[in-house]
Design an enzyme around this catalytic site. Sequence first.
Site, short mmCIF file in Angstrom:
data_model
loop_
_atom_site.label_atom_id
_atom_site.label_comp_id
_atom_site.label_asym_id
_atom_site.label_seq_id
_atom_site.Cartn_x
_atom_site.Cartn_y
_atom_site.Cartn_z
N HIS A 14 0.74 -1.45 0.13
CA HIS A 14 -0.13 -0.12 0.01
C HIS A 14 0.92 0.94 0.00
O HIS A 14 1.39 1.83 0.95
CB HIS A 14 -1.01 -0.09 1.41
CG HIS A 14 -1.92 1.03 1.21
ND1 HIS A 14 -3.02 0.91 1.78
CD2 HIS A 14 -1.87 2.26 0.61
CE1 HIS A 14 -3.63 2.20 1.82
NE2 HIS A 14 -3.14 2.82 1.01
N HIS A 16 1.37 4.68 -2.31
CA HIS A 16 1.10 5.53 -3.54
C HIS A 16 2.38 6.41 -4.24
O HIS A 16 3.17 7.01 -3.30
CB HIS A 16 0.16 6.82 -3.20
CG HIS A 16 -1.29 6.27 -2.50
ND1 HIS A 16 -2.27 5.89 -3.42
CD2 HIS A 16 -1.31 5.89 -1.43
CE1 HIS A 16 -3.23 5.31 -2.76
NE2 HIS A 16 -2.74 5.21 -1.26
N HIS A 194 -9.45 0.93 -1.34
CA HIS A 194 -9.33 1.59 0.08
C HIS A 194 -10.75 1.66 0.66
O HIS A 194 -11.60 2.10 -0.13
CB HIS A 194 -9.07 3.10 -0.18
CG HIS A 194 -7.53 3.42 -0.45
ND1 HIS A 194 -6.83 2.81 -1.38
CD2 HIS A 194 -6.70 4.14 0.20
CE1 HIS A 194 -5.40 3.02 -1.11
NE2 HIS A 194 -5.37 3.99 -0.27
N GLU A 197 -11.06 3.31 6.32
CA GLU A 197 -10.06 4.33 6.89
C GLU A 197 -10.85 5.49 7.62
O GLU A 197 -10.96 5.24 8.61
CB GLU A 197 -9.44 4.90 5.57
CG GLU A 197 -8.23 6.05 6.14
CD GLU A 197 -7.53 6.70 5.05
OE1 GLU A 197 -7.97 6.68 3.87
OE2 GLU A 197 -6.47 7.40 5.46
N ASP A 275 1.88 4.21 2.98
CA ASP A 275 0.63 4.76 2.27
C ASP A 275 1.33 5.91 1.49
O ASP A 275 1.55 5.74 0.28
CB ASP A 275 -0.22 5.38 3.24
CG ASP A 275 -1.75 5.74 2.78
OD1 ASP A 275 -1.82 5.36 1.67
OD2 ASP A 275 -2.35 6.24 3.29
ZN LIG Z 1 -3.35 4.83 0.63
#
Ligand SMILES: [Zn+2]
Length: 315
Positions: A14, A16, A194, A197, A275
């Site tokens: 995970h 980006h 996702h 969260e 992330d």
């Molecule tokens: Zn993310």
Amino acid sequence: MPEWLNALPKAELHLHLEGSLEPELLFALAERNRIALPWSDVEALRAAYAFNNLQEFLDLYYQGANVLRYEQDFYDLTWAYLLRCKEQNVIHVEPFFDPQTHTDRGIPFEVVLRGIQQALRDGEKQLGISHGLILSFLRHLPEEEAFKTLEQAMPFRDAFIGVGLDSSEKGFPPRLFERVFAKARSEGLHAVAHAGEEGPPEYIWEALDLLKIKRIDHGVRAIEDERLMQRIIDEQIPLTVCPLSNIKLCVFEHMSQHNILEMLERGVKVTVNSDDPAYFGGYVGENFAALHEHLGMTEDQARRLAQNSLDARLA
Ligand SMILES: [Zn+2]
């Protein structure tokens, strides 16, 4: 970070790529591409990294991504990330990239993809890091736009292992993307999304039942729904948890309140990920270190978390 933690072989599932854009590289690319920035220097930009929620972060994140214009920029971004992985013994990566963040600014899909792909290939050859790239749709844009992105991607079908869903979660439930995910799966792509969260457990149910995802990105709010917890334990559906991100975006007030180890002990297949490391204060290694420091993560727990990340690979 303790040496034994660093030495553990890990996978990152995970991440980006656009979120690994460090302020120093952001400024260097701005200069190279002659783009004026609203911040006077690296320190001023770093000072802007104080967020109250996901949206405040996203606003800055899209502004930062604006310096990425040419193939070489996407190469440099990806390569810098892979060098960090090498340092921390991350041996496999399944990063996301958001084509829409770039194509909506007039950057051709191919330019973005070529730069990323070349760096990933070099990473495999020169650093020994294997990979599987995931194309992520921006959920604050309509499903129609996601369809267009998928269409643009299809000539390069072999460059991807799957599709994901990211950006602003609240108000954009997974069910809005049911058709485009069905289309992607029919092309043989894996699905991840996702969910849970900031959004409620219902979003996780939808992602599982309607998008038919193989992995849940974040998913920390699953703990609020006992029936859901039972399902993800029974089916061993991996969660790609991002501890430092959760603190930075106020999903939990303090790391000592994070539920990742509680989930691990209950039998959930949780993994540790960064992330958007440039914005949230650290890569996989720093995330592990934070669990060690604030939650008393033991060596045995760290080994299980690292093993989970290797087991949850899609590529
Ligand atoms: Zn993310």
